[in-house]
Design a protein around this motif. Structure first.
Motif, mmCIF file in Angstrom:
data_model
loop_
_atom_site.group_PDB
_atom_site.id
_atom_site.type_symbol
_atom_site.label_atom_id
_atom_site.label_comp_id
_atom_site.label_asym_id
_atom_site.label_seq_id
_atom_site.Cartn_x
_atom_site.Cartn_y
_atom_site.Cartn_z
ATOM 1 N N UNK A 1 4.318 -78.179 70.486
ATOM 2 C CA UNK A 1 5.375 -77.244 70.120
ATOM 3 C C UNK A 1 5.070 -75.826 70.589
ATOM 4 N N UNK A 2 3.929 -75.660 71.275
ATOM 5 C CA UNK A 2 3.584 -74.353 71.810
ATOM 6 C C UNK A 2 3.096 -73.365 70.770
ATOM 7 N N UNK A 3 2.558 -73.876 69.667
ATOM 8 C CA UNK A 3 2.077 -73.021 68.578
ATOM 9 C C UNK A 3 0.572 -72.824 68.731
ATOM 10 N N UNK A 4 0.136 -71.571 68.757
ATOM 11 C CA UNK A 4 -1.290 -71.296 68.900
ATOM 12 C C UNK A 4 -2.034 -71.474 67.580
ATOM 13 N N UNK A 5 -1.473 -70.923 66.496
ATOM 14 C CA UNK A 5 -2.096 -71.032 65.176
ATOM 15 C C UNK A 5 -0.989 -71.218 64.149
ATOM 16 N N UNK A 6 -1.279 -72.010 63.120
ATOM 17 C CA UNK A 6 -0.287 -72.269 62.077
ATOM 18 C C UNK A 6 -0.964 -72.295 60.723
ATOM 19 N N UNK A 7 -0.180 -72.046 59.705
ATOM 20 C CA UNK A 7 -0.621 -72.258 58.326
ATOM 21 C C UNK A 7 -0.476 -73.756 58.048
ATOM 22 N N UNK A 8 -1.490 -74.351 57.452
ATOM 23 C CA UNK A 8 -1.527 -75.796 57.259
ATOM 24 C C UNK A 8 -1.537 -76.105 55.769
ATOM 25 N N UNK A 9 -0.616 -76.967 55.348
ATOM 26 C CA UNK A 9 -0.516 -77.391 53.959
ATOM 27 C C UNK A 9 -0.494 -78.912 53.912
ATOM 28 N N UNK A 10 -1.353 -79.502 53.102
ATOM 29 C CA UNK A 10 -1.380 -80.951 52.974
ATOM 30 C C UNK A 10 -1.392 -81.375 51.530
ATOM 31 N N UNK A 11 -0.675 -82.461 51.234
ATOM 32 C CA UNK A 11 -0.635 -83.001 49.878
ATOM 33 C C UNK A 11 -1.265 -84.372 49.813
ATOM 34 N N UNK A 12 -2.187 -84.585 48.874
ATOM 35 C CA UNK A 12 -2.850 -85.868 48.656
ATOM 36 C C UNK A 12 -3.600 -86.290 49.923
ATOM 37 N N UNK A 13 -3.302 -87.444 50.525
ATOM 38 C CA UNK A 13 -3.933 -87.797 51.787
ATOM 39 C C UNK A 13 -3.689 -86.703 52.823
ATOM 40 N N UNK A 14 -2.524 -86.084 52.768
ATOM 41 C CA UNK A 14 -2.235 -84.985 53.681
ATOM 42 C C UNK A 14 -3.190 -83.828 53.514
ATOM 43 N N UNK A 15 -3.697 -83.618 52.287
ATOM 44 C CA UNK A 15 -4.703 -82.589 52.070
ATOM 45 C C UNK A 15 -6.010 -82.937 52.750
ATOM 46 N N UNK A 16 -6.368 -84.212 52.732
ATOM 47 C CA UNK A 16 -7.582 -84.656 53.432
ATOM 48 C C UNK A 16 -7.432 -84.423 54.931
ATOM 49 N N UNK A 17 -6.256 -84.775 55.464
ATOM 50 C CA UNK A 17 -5.997 -84.574 56.888
ATOM 51 C C UNK A 17 -6.019 -83.085 57.217
ATOM 52 N N UNK A 18 -5.425 -82.267 56.345
ATOM 53 C CA UNK A 18 -5.403 -80.822 56.571
ATOM 54 C C UNK A 18 -6.820 -80.259 56.583
ATOM 55 N N UNK A 19 -7.669 -80.719 55.677
ATOM 56 C CA UNK A 19 -9.059 -80.266 55.667
ATOM 57 C C UNK A 19 -9.750 -80.615 56.979
ATOM 58 N N UNK A 20 -9.561 -81.842 57.438
ATOM 59 C CA UNK A 20 -10.192 -82.275 58.680
ATOM 60 C C UNK A 20 -9.646 -81.504 59.876
ATOM 61 N N UNK A 21 -8.367 -81.214 59.863
ATOM 62 C CA UNK A 21 -7.793 -80.429 60.944
ATOM 63 C C UNK A 21 -8.427 -79.044 60.987
ATOM 64 N N UNK A 22 -8.596 -78.414 59.816
ATOM 65 C CA UNK A 22 -9.221 -77.094 59.760
ATOM 66 C C UNK A 22 -10.677 -77.155 60.198
#
Length: 296
Positions: free
Chosen positions: A107-128
């Motif tokens: 999507x051409x985004x250099x940096x984004x705010x990341x929010x994850x819920x439940x399993x999504x929070x685990x994925x968000x942590x790993x992404x960070x």
């Protein structure tokens, strides 16, 4: 239907709040579609200046799946984990974090705010952890570090994940009733949702896409995940951890543990909140997210 193509794989995504300057990516939990983030919650974020990007995780909704990898035996995997034997899931949470990286890049985004819920929070942590240069801030909601010493889900909440549900093709009404009952078990005691609304949400989710095999492969990825505490202690970005004080699935101790292992993390625990984002708290949760983004 907007899709991001990465090689032979594609993710379905939706964007709200075009024209807003701050990009925020919402990552949903096990087996759930992007519609898990309600339109009213998305509106609360766009009102706070965010361009909101939601995507169906791999194997659910309108994103591509991995049916060729088969359906894992969850009970066998749980037994193997308890016994300390190697686990071989169809894919791992790290792969799902890489999907988010591909989405942002596509999507051409250099940096984004990341929010994850439940399993999504685990994925968000790993992404960070794996792509810190792409993360402006991180909010982990009703999630965990993977610490094996944390309390288990309540028996009723475990049953929601493990019990077989009626087939909607064989008995649509029984399937929808089971979905409502599951939502009530996981929901927020202090902020109960109308059962009619829960049924309408379950019906809309079913009609949008029904892919139970994706749920099983997500579950296998969670079971196979490792303890992230040591790595989380090295994060250096604005972080907030949000959890419900009455969460029966990912117990509140998991949220406290997450915040304790991330330097400078703000911890917000809502008394009476379960394993959902109740409508009554959407504004307050959006405020925490906005406050965390402002720290960036």
């Amino acid at each position: 239907m907007p899709r991001l193509q990465t090689g032979e794989f594609s993710l379905h995504y939706e964007i709200s709040g075009e024209g807003n300057r701050q990009d925020i990516v919402l990552i949903s939990g096990i087996g759930t579609q992007l519609t898990w983030w309600s339109e009213s919650f998305v509106a609360a974020l766009t009102d706070r200046g965010f361009r909101v990007i939601r995507a169906d995780n791999r194997d659910v909704g309108h994103s591509d799946g991995y049916d060729h990898l088969g359906i894992p035996n969850i009970q066998s995997m749980i037994s193997d984990r308890i016994a300390g034997r190697p686990l071989h899931p169809p894919y791992r949470l790290e792969d799902m974090a890489s999907d988010i990286c591909a989405l942002i890049g596509g999507l051409g985004i250099e940096r984004a705010h990341i929010v994850g819920g439940s399993m999504g929070g685990m994925i968000a942590q790993l992404f960070a952890l794996n792509h810190p240069e792409k993360v402006a801030s991180l909010v982990s909601i009703m999630s965990t570090t993977g610490n094996p010493a944390l309390p288990a889900a309540t028996p009723a909440a475990q049953a929601v994940l493990l019990r077989a549900r009626p087939s909607p093709q064989a008995d649509r009404e029984a399937y929808l009733q089971a979905a409502v009952e599951s939502a009530l078990v996981l929901g927020s005691p202090a902020y109960p949702e109308d059962t009619g609304k829960l049924r309408a949400n379950a019906e809309a989710t079913l009609d949008r896409a029904y892919r139970p095999a994706g749920f099983a492969r997500h579950y296998a990825a969670i079971i196979s995940s490792t303890d992230r505490r040591d790595r989380l202690q090295g994060l250096n970005l604005p972080v907030a951890v949000i959890h419900g004080g009455e969460d029966p699935l990912v117990r509140p101790e998991a949220g406290r543990d997450t915040a304790a292992n991330i330097p400078g993390a703000e911890y917000v625990e809502f008394e009476g909140m379960g394993h959902n984002i109740p409508t009554a708290l959407e504004g307050e949760i959006a405020d925490v997210i906005a406050r965390t983004a402002a720290r960036a």
